[in-house]
Design a protein around this motif. Structure first.
Motif, PDB file in Angstrom:
ATOM      1  N   GLY A   1     -10.045   0.823  -4.967  1.00  0.00           N
ATOM      2  CA  GLY A   1      -9.041   1.175  -5.939  1.00  0.00           C
ATOM      3  C   GLY A   1      -7.653   1.395  -5.400  1.00  0.00           C
ATOM      4  N   ILE A   2      -7.299   0.772  -4.261  1.00  0.00           N
ATOM      5  CA  ILE A   2      -5.967   0.987  -3.704  1.00  0.00           C
ATOM      6  C   ILE A   2      -5.129  -0.289  -3.678  1.00  0.00           C
ATOM      7  CG2 ILE A   2      -6.752   2.901  -2.284  1.00  0.00           C
ATOM      8  CD1 ILE A   2      -6.631   1.033   0.126  1.00  0.00           C
ATOM      9  N   ALA A   3      -5.678  -1.410  -4.173  1.00  0.00           N
ATOM     10  CA  ALA A   3      -4.929  -2.673  -4.183  1.00  0.00           C
ATOM     11  C   ALA A   3      -4.019  -2.707  -5.405  1.00  0.00           C
ATOM     12  CB  ALA A   3      -5.891  -3.862  -4.204  1.00  0.00           C
TER      13      ALA A   3
ATOM     14  N   VAL B   1     -12.455   1.956  15.906  1.00  0.00           N
ATOM     15  CA  VAL B   1     -11.750   2.993  16.667  1.00  0.00           C
ATOM     16  C   VAL B   1     -10.280   3.033  16.263  1.00  0.00           C
ATOM     17  CG1 VAL B   1     -10.986   3.679  18.972  1.00  0.00           C
ATOM     18  CG2 VAL B   1     -13.352   2.922  18.617  1.00  0.00           C
ATOM     19  N   TYR B   2      -9.658   1.856  16.200  1.00  0.00           N
ATOM     20  CA  TYR B   2      -8.245   1.785  15.801  1.00  0.00           C
ATOM     21  C   TYR B   2      -8.050   2.359  14.397  1.00  0.00           C
ATOM     22  CZ  TYR B   2      -3.925  -0.287  14.050  1.00  0.00           C
ATOM     23  OH  TYR B   2      -2.688  -0.474  13.461  1.00  0.00           O
ATOM     24  N   GLY B   3      -8.889   1.938  13.455  1.00  0.00           N
ATOM     25  CA  GLY B   3      -8.744   2.390  12.080  1.00  0.00           C
ATOM     26  C   GLY B   3      -8.891   3.890  11.936  1.00  0.00           C
ATOM     27  N   MET B   4      -9.874   4.457  12.628  1.00  0.00           N
ATOM     28  CA  MET B   4     -10.109   5.896  12.533  1.00  0.00           C
ATOM     29  C   MET B   4      -8.969   6.695  13.154  1.00  0.00           C
ATOM     30  SD  MET B   4     -12.789   6.518  10.832  1.00  0.00           S
ATOM     31  CE  MET B   4     -14.399   5.933  10.321  1.00  0.00           C
ATOM     32  N   LEU B   5      -8.386   6.171  14.223  1.00  0.00           N
ATOM     33  CA  LEU B   5      -7.335   6.901  14.919  1.00  0.00           C
ATOM     34  C   LEU B   5      -5.958   6.722  14.287  1.00  0.00           C
ATOM     35  CD1 LEU B   5      -8.266   6.237  18.664  1.00  0.00           C
ATOM     36  CD2 LEU B   5      -8.660   8.320  17.334  1.00  0.00           C
ATOM     37  N   VAL B   6      -5.717   5.551  13.694  1.00  0.00           N
ATOM     38  CA  VAL B   6      -4.362   5.207  13.264  1.00  0.00           C
ATOM     39  C   VAL B   6      -4.188   5.250  11.749  1.00  0.00           C
ATOM     40  CG1 VAL B   6      -2.579   3.398  13.295  1.00  0.00           C
ATOM     41  CG2 VAL B   6      -3.998   3.804  15.324  1.00  0.00           C
TER      42      VAL B   6
ATOM     43  N   LEU C   1       0.834  -1.201   0.000  1.00  0.00           N
ATOM     44  CA  LEU C   1       0.000   0.000   0.000  1.00  0.00           C
ATOM     45  C   LEU C   1       0.870   1.253   0.000  1.00  0.00           C
ATOM     46  CD1 LEU C   1      -2.771  -0.950   2.598  1.00  0.00           C
ATOM     47  CD2 LEU C   1      -3.090  -0.607   0.143  1.00  0.00           C
ATOM     48  N   PRO C   2       0.427   2.301  -0.683  1.00  0.00           N
ATOM     49  CA  PRO C   2       1.194   3.560  -0.672  1.00  0.00           C
ATOM     50  C   PRO C   2       1.208   4.182   0.716  1.00  0.00           C
ATOM     51  CG  PRO C   2      -0.948   3.864  -1.736  1.00  0.00           C
ATOM     52  CD  PRO C   2      -0.795   2.397  -1.515  1.00  0.00           C
ATOM     53  N   GLY C   3       2.300   4.826   1.040  1.00  0.00           N
ATOM     54  CA  GLY C   3       2.442   5.448   2.348  1.00  0.00           C
ATOM     55  C   GLY C   3       3.833   5.212   2.899  1.00  0.00           C
ATOM     56  N   ASP C   4       4.016   5.449   4.188  1.00  0.00           N
ATOM     57  CA  ASP C   4       5.334   5.225   4.785  1.00  0.00           C
ATOM     58  C   ASP C   4       5.508   3.756   5.153  1.00  0.00           C
ATOM     59  OD1 ASP C   4       4.038   4.754   7.252  1.00  0.00           O
ATOM     60  OD2 ASP C   4       4.147   6.860   7.804  1.00  0.00           O
ATOM     61  N   ARG C   5       6.651   3.442   5.767  1.00  0.00           N
ATOM     62  CA  ARG C   5       6.972   2.040   6.052  1.00  0.00           C
ATOM     63  C   ARG C   5       6.042   1.398   7.076  1.00  0.00           C
ATOM     64  NH1 ARG C   5       9.260   0.404  10.547  1.00  0.00           N
ATOM     65  NH2 ARG C   5      10.091  -1.420   9.459  1.00  0.00           N
ATOM     66  N   TRP C   6       5.283   2.206   7.800  1.00  0.00           N
ATOM     67  CA  TRP C   6       4.381   1.668   8.810  1.00  0.00           C
ATOM     68  C   TRP C   6       2.978   1.397   8.276  1.00  0.00           C
ATOM     69  CZ3 TRP C   6       6.501  -0.392  12.800  1.00  0.00           C
ATOM     70  CH2 TRP C   6       7.715   0.104  13.280  1.00  0.00           C
ATOM     71  N   THR C   7       2.704   1.822   7.051  1.00  0.00           N
ATOM     72  CA  THR C   7       1.354   1.632   6.502  1.00  0.00           C
ATOM     73  C   THR C   7       0.989   0.153   6.438  1.00  0.00           C
ATOM     74  OG1 THR C   7       1.509   3.659   5.195  1.00  0.00           O
ATOM     75  CG2 THR C   7      -0.137   2.038   4.518  1.00  0.00           C
TER      76      THR C   7
ATOM     77  N   ASN D   1      -4.231   7.382   6.348  1.00  0.00           N
ATOM     78  CA  ASN D   1      -4.008   7.407   4.899  1.00  0.00           C
ATOM     79  C   ASN D   1      -4.948   6.481   4.136  1.00  0.00           C
ATOM     80  OD1 ASN D   1      -2.666   5.278   6.152  1.00  0.00           O
ATOM     81  ND2 ASN D   1      -1.296   4.992   4.397  1.00  0.00           N
ATOM     82  N   LEU D   2      -5.805   5.746   4.835  1.00  0.00           N
ATOM     83  CA  LEU D   2      -6.773   4.883   4.160  1.00  0.00           C
ATOM     84  C   LEU D   2      -8.124   5.592   4.079  1.00  0.00           C
ATOM     85  CD1 LEU D   2      -6.189   1.266   5.527  1.00  0.00           C
ATOM     86  CD2 LEU D   2      -5.213   2.363   3.511  1.00  0.00           C
ATOM     87  N   PRO D   3      -8.893   5.319   3.024  1.00  0.00           N
ATOM     88  CA  PRO D   3     -10.218   5.932   2.905  1.00  0.00           C
ATOM     89  C   PRO D   3     -11.108   5.577   4.100  1.00  0.00           C
ATOM     90  CG  PRO D   3      -9.577   4.896   0.838  1.00  0.00           C
ATOM     91  CD  PRO D   3      -8.563   4.474   1.851  1.00  0.00           C
ATOM     92  N   VAL D   4     -11.839   6.557   4.587  1.00  0.00           N
ATOM     93  CA  VAL D   4     -12.726   6.321   5.729  1.00  0.00           C
ATOM     94  C   VAL D   4     -13.761   5.248   5.395  1.00  0.00           C
ATOM     95  CG1 VAL D   4     -14.495   7.370   7.198  1.00  0.00           C
ATOM     96  CG2 VAL D   4     -12.404   8.636   6.667  1.00  0.00           C
ATOM     97  N   GLY D   5     -14.263   5.286   4.171  1.00  0.00           N
ATOM     98  CA  GLY D   5     -15.256   4.296   3.760  1.00  0.00           C
ATOM     99  C   GLY D   5     -14.718   2.877   3.823  1.00  0.00           C
ATOM    100  N   LEU D   6     -13.448   2.695   3.471  1.00  0.00           N
ATOM    101  CA  LEU D   6     -12.821   1.377   3.534  1.00  0.00           C
ATOM    102  C   LEU D   6     -12.729   0.903   4.981  1.00  0.00           C
ATOM    103  CD1 LEU D   6     -11.235  -1.021   2.386  1.00  0.00           C
ATOM    104  CD2 LEU D   6      -9.186   0.422   2.417  1.00  0.00           C
ATOM    105  N   ILE D   7     -12.350   1.787   5.880  1.00  0.00           N
ATOM    106  CA  ILE D   7     -12.231   1.420   7.291  1.00  0.00           C
ATOM    107  C   ILE D   7     -13.598   1.049   7.865  1.00  0.00           C
ATOM    108  CG2 ILE D   7     -11.666   2.300   9.594  1.00  0.00           C
ATOM    109  CD1 ILE D   7      -9.530   4.052   8.220  1.00  0.00           C
ATOM    110  N   VAL D   8     -14.614   1.842   7.549  1.00  0.00           N
ATOM    111  CA  VAL D   8     -15.961   1.553   8.054  1.00  0.00           C
ATOM    112  C   VAL D   8     -16.459   0.220   7.502  1.00  0.00           C
ATOM    113  CG1 VAL D   8     -18.372   2.306   8.050  1.00  0.00           C
ATOM    114  CG2 VAL D   8     -16.540   3.981   8.401  1.00  0.00           C
ATOM    115  N   ALA D   9     -16.296   0.027   6.189  1.00  0.00           N
ATOM    116  CA  ALA D   9     -16.747  -1.223   5.573  1.00  0.00           C
ATOM    117  C   ALA D   9     -15.998  -2.409   6.157  1.00  0.00           C
ATOM    118  CB  ALA D   9     -16.551  -1.149   4.056  1.00  0.00           C
TER     119      ALA D   9
END
Length: 268
Positions: free
Chosen positions: A265-267, A189-194, A126-132, A197-205
């Motif tokens: 569309g991020i895979a 909660v984890y997804g929203m806070l951490v 996934l795009p982002g830094d090494r922790w993504t 860089n991921l779409p909110v819709g993806l985290i909720v789904a």
């Protein structure tokens, strides 16, 4: 606390102490972890019918699992077609003395494991830094294992109504609901806070779907064990059984999250 629970918790802590640093480092460490998982899963799958290893089949299981992990998406269909042909050659020559059930379930499990492993690769790309990658993998793991843990404790405390007793006698609807809500809330909660860089819709789904998927995966592998009359796929991990017993629900969650990433569309 019972001795059985102490053994189970101790084993889990040791596994986490080994696995989490490798997942955090990424790169070749994740590759090594995936290869080790593929090897253990291949061995357990080849031992499923009579709990004795069929070494030639185990090697082929391992090879085709790794092919599904490494090849580009465009070649997956070709790998699956070749693997089906190889399996039925084994059946026709009968050198392994396997029935059709073993052939079909071998194909099923190797494909599930292989696709789950390549989903890990997609997460780490996934795009982002090494922790993504590590943090996103942890998100999937939380949705999966918090659900599993919540279902166990809620079911033990208030579970009365059996869910699917012919597949898993101890699971209850109360435990299932408690596990689902636990996995949903913690992962959301984890997804929203951490995972900024991921779409909110993806985290909720993902938070809505993955805890349910975890239960489907757990029950599906329980049904396979029932089919072959075995309690666990292996004995490598005291209190937990084999590697397939430990990652059954995670396998399904990884594949479903891979599909969700494709929808957003991020895979890769």
């Amino acid at each position: 606390m019972s001795r059985k629970m102490v053994i189970k918790i101790t084993t889990a802590l040791i596994m986490l102490a080994v696995v989490l640093p490798l997942l955090a480092i990424g790169g070749y460490c994740v590759d090594a972890l995936m290869i080790a998982l593929a090897a253990l899963a291949a061995y357990e799958t080849a031992s499923m019918e009579d709990q004795k290893p069929h070494w030639i089949m185990a090697v082929f299981n391992f090879v085709f699992t790794l092919l599904l992990y490494y090849v580009p998406r465009t070649y997956i269909g070709s790998v699956l077609a070749l693997w089906l042909n190889v399996l039925f050659v084994f059946y026709l020559i009968n050198n392994t003395k396997m029935g059709t059930d073993q052939i079909v379930y071998t194909f099923l499990i190797t494909v599930l494991v292989g696709l789950a492993l390549r989903s890990v690769g997609v997460i780490y790309a996934l795009p982002g830094d090494r922790w993504t990658g590590p943090l996103t993998f942890l998100y999937v793991g939380l949705a999966c294992y918090i659900c599993d843990t919540g279902a166990y404790f809620v079911g033990s405390a208030i579970g009365k109504h059996k869910m699917i007793p012919h597949v898993s006698p101890n699971k209850t609807w109360e435990g299932s609901a408690g596990g689902y809500l636990s996995g949903l809330i913690i992962s959301l909660v984890y997804g929203m806070l951490v995972l900024k860089n991921l779409p909110v819709g993806l985290i909720v789904a993902g938070s809505l779907i993955l805890p349910l998927t975890a239960q489907v995966g757990d029950l599906s592998f329980s049904a396979i064990k029932r089919k072959f009359g075995i309690k666990d796929f292996g004995k490598e991990f005291p209190g937990h059984g084999g590697i397939l017993d430990r990652v059954d629900s995670l396998i399904f969650c990884l594949m479903v999250f891979d599909a969700l990433m494709m929808v957003w569309g991020i895979a890769a």
